[in-house]
Design a protein around this motif. Structure first.
Motif, PDB file in Angstrom:
ATOM      1  N   CYS A 126      -6.309   1.494  -4.443  1.00 22.46           N
ATOM      2  CA  CYS A 126      -5.461   1.638  -3.264  1.00 22.46           C
ATOM      3  C   CYS A 126      -6.174   1.046  -2.048  1.00 22.46           C
ATOM      4  O   CYS A 126      -7.353   1.325  -1.833  1.00 22.46           O
ATOM      5  CB  CYS A 126      -5.185   3.127  -3.043  1.00 22.46           C
ATOM      6  N   HIS A 169       3.310   4.583  -7.250  1.00 25.17           N
ATOM      7  CA  HIS A 169       2.123   4.688  -6.389  1.00 25.17           C
ATOM      8  C   HIS A 169       2.530   4.618  -4.913  1.00 25.17           C
ATOM      9  O   HIS A 169       2.115   5.444  -4.099  1.00 25.17           O
ATOM     10  CB  HIS A 169       1.146   3.550  -6.733  1.00 25.17           C
ATOM     11  N   GLU A 170       3.365   3.630  -4.568  1.00 25.23           N
ATOM     12  CA  GLU A 170       3.753   3.460  -3.163  1.00 25.23           C
ATOM     13  C   GLU A 170       4.639   4.614  -2.688  1.00 25.23           C
ATOM     14  O   GLU A 170       4.560   5.027  -1.538  1.00 25.23           O
ATOM     15  CB  GLU A 170       4.460   2.115  -2.941  1.00 25.23           C
ATOM     16  N   GLN A 190       0.668   3.207   5.471  1.00 28.03           N
ATOM     17  CA  GLN A 190      -0.645   2.563   5.387  1.00 28.03           C
ATOM     18  C   GLN A 190      -0.904   1.601   6.541  1.00 28.03           C
ATOM     19  O   GLN A 190      -2.037   1.191   6.768  1.00 28.03           O
ATOM     20  CB  GLN A 190      -0.773   1.780   4.072  1.00 28.03           C
ATOM     21  N   HIS A 213       2.713   7.433  -1.340  1.00 27.86           N
ATOM     22  CA  HIS A 213       2.303   7.268   0.068  1.00 27.86           C
ATOM     23  C   HIS A 213       3.379   7.791   1.022  1.00 27.86           C
ATOM     24  O   HIS A 213       3.065   8.316   2.087  1.00 27.86           O
ATOM     25  CB  HIS A 213       2.044   5.792   0.400  1.00 27.86           C
TER      26      HIS A 213
HETATM   27 NI    NI Z   1      -2.056   2.955  -2.220  1.00 25.37          NI
END
Ligand code: NI
Length: 162
Positions: free
Chosen positions: A91, A133-134, A51, A137
Motif C-alpha cells: 500500500c 483493497h481500495e 490517500q 481505504h
Molecule cells: Ni492502499
C-alpha cells in the motif's frame, strides 16, 4: 493535472469513513485526473481519495498498470462476493510493508463512473482484489488492520514511521 502528496500511516484521514461523492462537477473531475496521475507516478495499481487527503468515496483502479486502462470508481458497493484467496499486498500509504491478506475471489460491484452513471460488473482475481483493497481505504481500514493481532505487533515493531 498534479502529482498529489500521498498521506502515510498514521495520518488520521486514513482512519476516517469517507463520505459519498454527490458532485460530478469540475472540482471532482480535477480530483479524478490528479488521482490518476498520482497513482501512475507513484507506481500504484490503485489509489483511494483519502490517500490524497480527500475524504470522499472515490477510487482509481488499474490492475494492468497501463495508463489509459484505469477506471474511476465512485461510491462503490459490493453486492455479492464469493470464494476466498490469500495473496500479498502492499500500500502506498504504508510504504515498505507487504502482508498476506485474504479477500473474496469474485465480487459483484455496483459503482458510478466519472460522469455519475451507474454500472454493475463482475470482477475476479486481481482486479477484484484491487477494488477490495481500495474500498477498505474508504472505510478507514488499512492493510495492518487486516493481519492478526500478534502478527501486527511484529510487523509494526519493524516499521519506522511509528
Ligand atoms: Ni492502499
Amino acid at each position: 493535472m498534479a502529482h498529489l502528496k500521498i498521506r502515510v500511516y498514521p495520518d488520521p484521514i486514513l482512519k476516517k469513513i469517507a463520505a459519498p461523492l454527490t458532485d460530478f462537477g469540475p472540482k471532482s473531475q480535477k480530483l479524478f485526473e490528479d488521482m490518476i496521475e498520482t497513482m501512475y507516478l507513484d507506481d500504484g495499481v490503485g489509489l483511494a481519495a483519502p490517500q490524497v487527503g480527500a475524504s470522499v468515496r472515490v477510487l482509481i483502479a488499474s490492475p494492468t498498470a497501463k495508463p489509459g486502462e484505469e477506471q474511476v470508481i465512485v461510491n462503490p458497493e459490493i453486492l455479492e462476493e464469493s470464494g476466498r484467496e490469500v495473496d500479498q499486498e502492499g500500500c502506498l500509504s504504508v510504504p515498505g510493508l507487504a502482508v498476506k491478506v485474504a479477500r473474496a475471489k469474485k465480487i459483484r460491484l455496483r459503482y458510478q463512473d466519472r460522469q455519475g452513471n451507474s454500472h454493475e460488473v463482475l470482477l475476479k482475481d486481481f482486479p477484484a482484489r484491487v477494488i477490495q483493497h481500495e474500498m477498505d481505504h474508504l472505510n478507514g481500514i488499512l492493510l495492518i488492520d487486516r493481519v492478526p493481532f500478534d502478527e501486527r505487533q511484529t510487523l509494526l515493531a519493524g516499521y519506522k514511521v511509528l
